[in-house]
Write an enzyme that holds these catalytic residues in place. Structure first.
Site, PDB file in Angstrom:
ATOM      1  N   LYS A  58       0.834  -1.210   0.000  1.00  0.00           N
ATOM      2  CA  LYS A  58       0.000   0.000   0.000  1.00  0.00           C
ATOM      3  C   LYS A  58       0.866   1.256   0.000  1.00  0.00           C
ATOM      4  O   LYS A  58       0.592   2.220  -0.729  1.00  0.00           O
ATOM      5  CB  LYS A  58      -0.923  -0.009   1.231  1.00  0.00           C
ATOM      6  CG  LYS A  58      -1.691   1.288   1.482  1.00  0.00           C
ATOM      7  CD  LYS A  58      -2.685   1.596   0.366  1.00  0.00           C
ATOM      8  CE  LYS A  58      -3.392   2.943   0.593  1.00  0.00           C
ATOM      9  NZ  LYS A  58      -4.325   2.936   1.713  1.00  0.00           N
ATOM     10  N   ILE A  59       1.906   1.264   0.809  1.00  0.00           N
ATOM     11  CA  ILE A  59       2.798   2.417   0.861  1.00  0.00           C
ATOM     12  C   ILE A  59       3.483   2.614  -0.488  1.00  0.00           C
ATOM     13  O   ILE A  59       3.600   3.738  -0.982  1.00  0.00           O
ATOM     14  CB  ILE A  59       3.828   2.233   1.992  1.00  0.00           C
ATOM     15  CG1 ILE A  59       3.121   2.306   3.355  1.00  0.00           C
ATOM     16  CG2 ILE A  59       4.933   3.274   1.912  1.00  0.00           C
ATOM     17  CD1 ILE A  59       3.955   1.805   4.515  1.00  0.00           C
TER      18      ILE A  59
END
Length: 297
Positions: A171-172
């Site tokens: 996600k990052i």
């Protein structure tokens, strides 16, 4: 249908509960501010007075809060979800926090005989409303298979990426591109505008061109008019950029465009624009270009 709990009824969390209720699930929800839950209570959601009560009432608990300190706040203490979890229950945390913190909480959950997955999502409110949200999941494969049908009721693309914390790394890695793309888009719009092309025309051309990612298509028009309520404000976006920069340092991956774009978010905060959608980095760049967009007035 499943007996679910949901902790954190912000903009995205509320929309997720909407979808889960529509699919026939029983949902017990908690939010620090009860008034934000009234709409969902009217639709059949049961309201709990603490994260602990949610964990006690549900078989599968989903949580979505703003940052790591908020996640610790709902997890720990006599009213935290850890106090309410029992053997066999599953916690699915949708928050975007550091992978190390998520793994730390997962260990505490497992010590209780329960299990935890990290399941951050990619997309915005409009993506969720359109049924196009994608979900990344980290944790044990057998636990993932148990909750996959529930997650598919939130979004059509659900991918198990590996062990605990790895969905957050994914996600990052994904989210850093949101702000970077927005800054590049802003550069293009302003270059066209200062050449003599109307901003509306430049936005129309660019959002229908080869550079128009799904995010640019729905957020690009924000350079013409900010939304009444930020979909993802400057503080939230910078939190994710700082997570990316920290992870980059840990893994020895240089992130030059992330670092530069993060400075524009800092500038937006300095201009008192922290609560506006992060698309306001356009207005920061416009100000540096000698254009007053009138934002914030």
């Amino acid at each position: 249908m499943a007996n679910l709990g949901f902790i954190g009824l912000g903009v995205m969390g509320s929309e997720m509960v909407d979808r889960l209720l529509a699919k026939g699930h029983s949902v017990t929800g908690y939010n620090r501010t009860r008034s934000k839950a009234e709409r969902l209570i009217a639709k059949g959601m049961k309201f709990a007075e603490s994260p602990r009560e949610v964990a006690e009432a549900a078989d599968v608990v989903l949580s979505m809060v703003t940052n790591g300190s908020a996640l610790k706040g709902i997890a720990e203490g006599p009213n935290g979800f850890l106090a309410g979890l029992r053997a066999g229950k599953i916690l699915v945390d949708i928050s975007t926090v550091g992978p190390d913190l998520s793994r730390e909480i997962a260990e505490k959950v497992r010590a209780l005989g329960a299990d935890m997955l990290d399941a951050p999502v990619s997309g915005s409110v409009i993506t969720l409303q359109q049924g196009n949200l994608s979900v990344m999941v980290g944790g044990r494969a057998e636990t993932f298979e148990k909750v996959k049908p529930i997650l598919l009721d939130i979004g059509p693309k659900v991918t198990h990426v590996g062990g605990n914390g790895l969905a957050l790394s994914m996600k990052i890695a994904s989210n850093l591109s949101l702000a970077v793309q927005m800054l590049a888009f802003s550069e293009g719009v302003l270059l066209a505008e200062k050449s003599g092309i109307k901003r509306e025309v430049a936005v129309d051309v660019l959002t229908h061109s080869a550079i128009a990612s799904p995010m640019i298509k729905y957020r690009g028009p924000f350079v013409l008019q900010q939304p009444e309520e930020a979909w993802f404000d400057v503080n939230m976006m910078q939190k994710d950029m700082l997570l990316a920069l920290d992870l980059g340092r840990q893994l020895n991956v240089p992130l030059p465009t992330t670092a530069v774009t993060n400075e524009f978010l800092t500038a937006a905060r300095a201009l008192n624009w922290a609560k506006l959608d992060f698309a306001v980095i356009f207005d920061v760049l416009a100000k540096l270009s000698g254009i007053d967009t009138g934002v914030g007035r």
